[in-house]
Design a protein around this motif. Structure first.
Motif, PDB file in Angstrom:
ATOM      1  N   GLY A  20       0.785  -1.220   0.000  1.00 11.68           N
ATOM      2  CA  GLY A  20       0.000   0.000   0.000  1.00 11.68           C
ATOM      3  C   GLY A  20       0.817   1.269   0.000  1.00 11.68           C
ATOM      4  N   GLY A  21       2.125   1.156   0.229  1.00 12.33           N
ATOM      5  CA  GLY A  21       2.993   2.334   0.225  1.00 12.33           C
ATOM      6  C   GLY A  21       3.735   2.555  -1.077  1.00 12.33           C
ATOM      7  N   THR A  22       3.423   1.793  -2.115  1.00 10.76           N
ATOM      8  CA  THR A  22       4.186   1.863  -3.369  1.00 10.76           C
ATOM      9  C   THR A  22       4.193   3.273  -3.956  1.00 10.76           C
ATOM     10  OG1 THR A  22       3.672  -0.447  -3.841  1.00 10.76           O
ATOM     11  CG2 THR A  22       4.388   0.930  -5.703  1.00 10.76           C
ATOM     12  N   GLY A  23       3.045   3.952  -3.941  1.00 12.42           N
ATOM     13  CA  GLY A  23       2.951   5.282  -4.533  1.00 12.42           C
ATOM     14  C   GLY A  23       2.971   6.416  -3.531  1.00 12.42           C
ATOM     15  N   ALA A  24       3.479   6.170  -2.324  1.00 11.95           N
ATOM     16  CA  ALA A  24       3.425   7.167  -1.254  1.00 11.95           C
ATOM     17  C   ALA A  24       4.523   8.215  -1.382  1.00 11.95           C
ATOM     18  CB  ALA A  24       3.528   6.473   0.102  1.00 11.95           C
ATOM     19  N   ILE A  25       4.216   9.433  -0.925  1.00 14.34           N
ATOM     20  CA  ILE A  25       5.165  10.543  -0.830  1.00 14.34           C
ATOM     21  C   ILE A  25       5.106  11.063   0.604  1.00 14.34           C
ATOM     22  CG2 ILE A  25       5.706  12.885  -1.606  1.00 14.34           C
ATOM     23  CD1 ILE A  25       4.381  12.117  -4.288  1.00 14.34           C
ATOM     24  N   CYS A  26       6.255  11.210   1.247  1.00 17.21           N
ATOM     25  CA  CYS A  26       6.292  11.574   2.666  1.00 17.21           C
ATOM     26  C   CYS A  26       7.266  12.735   2.872  1.00 17.21           C
ATOM     27  CB  CYS A  26       6.711  10.361   3.492  1.00 17.21           C
ATOM     28  SG  CYS A  26       6.766  10.638   5.276  1.00 17.21           S
ATOM     29  N   HIS A  27       6.776  13.840   3.414  1.00 14.88           N
ATOM     30  CA  HIS A  27       7.596  15.029   3.655  1.00 14.88           C
ATOM     31  C   HIS A  27       8.340  15.463   2.384  1.00 14.88           C
ATOM     32  CE1 HIS A  27       6.905  15.644   7.916  1.00 14.88           C
ATOM     33  NE2 HIS A  27       7.017  14.346   8.104  1.00 14.88           N
ATOM     34  N   GLY A  28       7.700  15.307   1.236  1.00  8.65           N
ATOM     35  CA  GLY A  28       8.293  15.728  -0.016  1.00  8.65           C
ATOM     36  C   GLY A  28       9.335  14.785  -0.578  1.00  8.65           C
ATOM     37  N   PHE A  29       9.565  13.653   0.101  1.00  6.48           N
ATOM     38  CA  PHE A  29      10.443  12.601  -0.390  1.00  6.48           C
ATOM     39  C   PHE A  29       9.578  11.386  -0.747  1.00  6.48           C
ATOM     40  CE2 PHE A  29      12.880  14.908   2.910  1.00  6.48           C
ATOM     41  CZ  PHE A  29      13.954  15.357   2.164  1.00  6.48           C
ATOM     42  N   LYS A  30      10.181  10.394  -1.387  1.00  6.63           N
ATOM     43  CA  LYS A  30       9.452   9.154  -1.600  1.00  6.63           C
ATOM     44  C   LYS A  30       9.202   8.488  -0.252  1.00  6.63           C
ATOM     45  CE  LYS A  30       7.511   5.797  -3.768  1.00  6.63           C
ATOM     46  NZ  LYS A  30       6.870   5.384  -2.517  1.00  6.63           N
ATOM     47  N   GLY A  31       7.951   8.137   0.010  1.00  5.15           N
ATOM     48  CA  GLY A  31       7.575   7.495   1.267  1.00  5.15           C
ATOM     49  C   GLY A  31       7.219   6.039   1.064  1.00  5.15           C
ATOM     50  N   GLY A  32       6.365   5.515   1.957  1.00  2.00           N
ATOM     51  CA  GLY A  32       5.955   4.127   1.808  1.00  2.00           C
ATOM     52  C   GLY A  32       5.665   3.457   3.125  1.00  2.00           C
ATOM     53  N   ILE A  33       5.902   2.153   3.167  1.00  2.38           N
ATOM     54  CA  ILE A  33       5.673   1.337   4.356  1.00  2.38           C
ATOM     55  C   ILE A  33       6.917   1.364   5.233  1.00  2.38           C
ATOM     56  CG2 ILE A  33       5.249  -1.004   5.213  1.00  2.38           C
ATOM     57  CD1 ILE A  33       2.797   0.182   3.888  1.00  2.38           C
ATOM     58  N   GLY A  34       6.712   1.519   6.530  1.00  2.00           N
ATOM     59  CA  GLY A  34       7.807   1.443   7.495  1.00  2.00           C
ATOM     60  C   GLY A  34       7.335   0.772   8.765  1.00  2.00           C
ATOM     61  N   THR A  35       8.260   0.220   9.506  1.00  2.00           N
ATOM     62  CA  THR A  35       7.891  -0.482  10.735  1.00  2.00           C
ATOM     63  C   THR A  35       9.034  -0.405  11.736  1.00  2.00           C
ATOM     64  OG1 THR A  35       6.972  -2.565  11.606  1.00  2.00           O
ATOM     65  CG2 THR A  35       8.715  -2.740   9.946  1.00  2.00           C
ATOM     66  N   ALA A  36       8.711  -0.621  13.006  1.00  2.00           N
ATOM     67  CA  ALA A  36       9.704  -0.617  14.086  1.00  2.00           C
ATOM     68  C   ALA A  36       9.069  -1.266  15.307  1.00  2.00           C
ATOM     69  CB  ALA A  36      10.177   0.799  14.415  1.00  2.00           C
ATOM     70  N   SER A  37       9.894  -1.628  16.281  1.00  2.00           N
ATOM     71  CA  SER A  37       9.361  -2.235  17.509  1.00  2.00           C
ATOM     72  C   SER A  37      10.159  -1.781  18.717  1.00  2.00           C
ATOM     73  CB  SER A  37       9.388  -3.765  17.416  1.00  2.00           C
ATOM     74  OG  SER A  37      10.712  -4.265  17.480  1.00  2.00           O
ATOM     75  N   ARG A  38       9.621  -2.049  19.881  1.00  2.00           N
ATOM     76  CA  ARG A  38      10.265  -1.766  21.155  1.00  2.00           C
ATOM     77  C   ARG A  38       9.992  -2.892  22.141  1.00  2.00           C
ATOM     78  NH1 ARG A  38      12.059   1.422  18.353  1.00  2.00           N
ATOM     79  NH2 ARG A  38      12.441   3.642  18.627  1.00  2.00           N
ATOM     80  N   ILE A  39      10.976  -3.158  22.994  1.00  2.00           N
ATOM     81  CA  ILE A  39      10.799  -4.055  24.131  1.00  2.00           C
ATOM     82  C   ILE A  39      10.667  -3.185  25.370  1.00  2.00           C
ATOM     83  CG2 ILE A  39      11.775  -5.938  25.491  1.00  2.00           C
ATOM     84  CD1 ILE A  39      11.038  -6.689  22.632  1.00  2.00           C
ATOM     85  N   VAL A  40       9.588  -3.374  26.122  1.00  2.00           N
ATOM     86  CA  VAL A  40       9.305  -2.595  27.325  1.00  2.00           C
ATOM     87  C   VAL A  40       9.346  -3.547  28.518  1.00  2.00           C
ATOM     88  CG1 VAL A  40       7.603  -1.181  28.532  1.00  2.00           C
ATOM     89  CG2 VAL A  40       7.896  -0.955  26.054  1.00  2.00           C
ATOM     90  N   ALA A  41      10.203  -3.265  29.485  1.00  2.00           N
ATOM     91  CA  ALA A  41      10.369  -4.174  30.617  1.00  2.00           C
ATOM     92  C   ALA A  41      10.421  -3.400  31.928  1.00  2.00           C
ATOM     93  CB  ALA A  41      11.642  -5.001  30.450  1.00  2.00           C
ATOM     94  N   ASP A  42       9.844  -3.988  32.961  1.00  2.00           N
ATOM     95  CA  ASP A  42      10.037  -3.510  34.331  1.00  2.00           C
ATOM     96  C   ASP A  42      10.126  -4.735  35.233  1.00  2.00           C
ATOM     97  OD1 ASP A  42       7.432  -4.421  34.808  1.00  2.00           O
ATOM     98  OD2 ASP A  42       6.554  -2.415  34.787  1.00  2.00           O
ATOM     99  N   GLU A  43      10.119  -4.516  36.538  1.00  2.00           N
ATOM    100  CA  GLU A  43      10.316  -5.639  37.454  1.00  2.00           C
ATOM    101  C   GLU A  43       9.152  -6.622  37.442  1.00  2.00           C
ATOM    102  OE1 GLU A  43       8.759  -2.141  39.984  1.00  2.00           O
ATOM    103  OE2 GLU A  43      10.006  -2.494  38.188  1.00  2.00           O
ATOM    104  N   HIS A  44       8.042  -6.224  36.809  1.00  2.00           N
ATOM    105  CA  HIS A  44       6.853  -7.086  36.809  1.00  2.00           C
ATOM    106  C   HIS A  44       6.653  -7.844  35.504  1.00  2.00           C
ATOM    107  CE1 HIS A  44       5.694  -5.281  40.581  1.00  2.00           C
ATOM    108  NE2 HIS A  44       5.794  -4.071  40.045  1.00  2.00           N
TER     109      HIS A  44
END
Length: 380
Positions: free
Chosen positions: A173-197
């Motif tokens: 779905g990001g093939t034809g995307a434009i983002c902030h005036g540059f070529k855009g598209g699909i992006g992804t990222a993750s985080r690990i969230v940890a505490d004592e519990h």
């Protein structure tokens, strides 16, 4: 054609960003949340030209229709569409895959998801479903009025859905995307969230087609101003229509997933925080932008669907106390910001309709701009 899932060579952390960002899952993708899968079908053709596709996010390894997930949503600016949200708001549940495509193909993608569920159930079973389908207007580069996305492309994306690394940039779905005036598209990222519990994973996937070059900011550095049209041209005026597009026109759809045991109202709060991630990069929810976010939580494993033939009298659920939720908020902000940057860095320069060219943001140029101004030494 279906693009194979492979990790792009350069991502935000590869250019020195993220010194203050938290740890990621193994793929640094939404698929780091156990059971979540992503599939793409990418459509490109010179006739038209065609520059579009379909991306699907499957929340569970089994059918979410029978085993829904708690969910919530947020609208930063509503010049866009994410179907099925009224039922998400009403029920607090996500009961379908999430699909992303272009504005004028939402209907066919929605219908294909209905047909996919019907095929799994057989011709005689009665059921109803309200699929969740988001869109971006990719008509600068794509022959959007040609409605080139067909049901077979949705089925191909569903069949291609996998865990692990996710293809980014000019895919799905990001093939034809434009983002902030540059070529855009699909992006992804993750985080690990940890505490004592306990330890939880949060992932974000974006379909990034939003934002103004003049406001684009990375780690506080005014990258958009430093990389103005004199250095990297903006996408030109479409020769087909002669229409001048207001800076910041476009849309972003953000999907947030976590394995934390959140209730629907907490998912809604998580979706809100994704909007802060795009704000960090300079997006302000412009009038002509559709900025819509959905968050779902897989931490309750046995939620019964409305269509269960013999529903249990009670459903036991778990809840993360609100006093422990702030680290997930931070993770949603950070991962959304990183997902947009990953989309930009993975994207490739693309020519499209009417001779419009959307130029990629070169990773080495971004690194040089940030280094020259000291942000990689002091700002990250």
């Amino acid at each position: 054609m279906t693009i194979p899932v492979n990790r792009p060579a350069v991502r935000a952390r590869d250019v020195g960003l993220g010194a203050a960002w938290g740890p990621t899952g193994p793929a640094n993708a939404i698929t780091d949340v156990a059971g979540v899968r992503v599939g793409h079908t990418t459509l490109t053709a010179d006739a038209g030209p065609v520059r579009t596709g379909v991306t699907v996010v499957l929340p569970r390894p089994h059918r979410v229709f029978d085993h829904p997930v708690f969910a919530g949503c947020h609208r930063l600016n509503g010049n866009g569409e994410l179907t099925g949200l009224e039922w998400v708001r009403e029920s607090g549940l996500l009961t379908t895959p999430v699909a992303l495509t272009n504005t004028h193909s939402v209907g066919v993608v929605r219908d294909a998801l209905v047909a996919h569920e019907a095929a799994q159930r057989g011709p005689d079973e009665e059921f109803w479903t309200l699929p969740v389908v988001g869109e971006i207007w990719d008509g600068r580069l794509n022959d959007i009025n040609g409605q080139h996305v067909r049901a077979e492309h949705v089925h191909a994306a569903l069949a291609a859905a996998r865990g692990g690394p996710v293809a980014e940039g000019n895919v799905g779905g990001g093939t034809g995307a434009i983002c902030h005036g540059f070529k855009g598209g699909i992006g992804t990222a993750s985080r690990i969230v940890a505490d004592e519990h306990g330890t939880y994973t949060l992932g974000v996937l974006v379909q990034a087609n939003h934002g103004a070059r003049s406001r684009f900011t990375v780690d506080g550095c005014p990258v958009g101003a430093l990389l103005g049209p004199d250095r990297i041209p903006l996408p030109g005026k479409g020769a087909t229509t002669g229409r001048r597009h207001a800076e910041g026109s476009g849309s972003i759809i953000g999907v947030v997933a976590t394995d934390a045991p959140l209730l629907p109202h907490q998912c809604g709060r998580l979706a809100q925080r994704a909007a802060l991630g795009i704000a960090r990069l300079g997006a302000v929810g412009e009038h002509y932008s559709g900025d819509l976010f959905l968050a779902f939580a897989t931490g309750n494993d046995a939620l019964p669907g409305d269509h269960a033939t013999d529903p249990a009298p009670l459903a036991a659920v778990r809840m993360l106390p609100d006093a422990r939720i702030s680290p997930l908020f931070t993770a949603a902000v950070d991962a959304t910001e990183e997902a947009v940057l990953n989309a930009l860095l993975a994207a490739r320069t693309l020519a499209g309709r009417g001779g419009v060219i959307a130029h990629a943001l070169p990773a080495e140029l971004l690194r040089r701009v940030l280094s020259e101004d000291g942000w990689l030494r002091h700002g990250s």
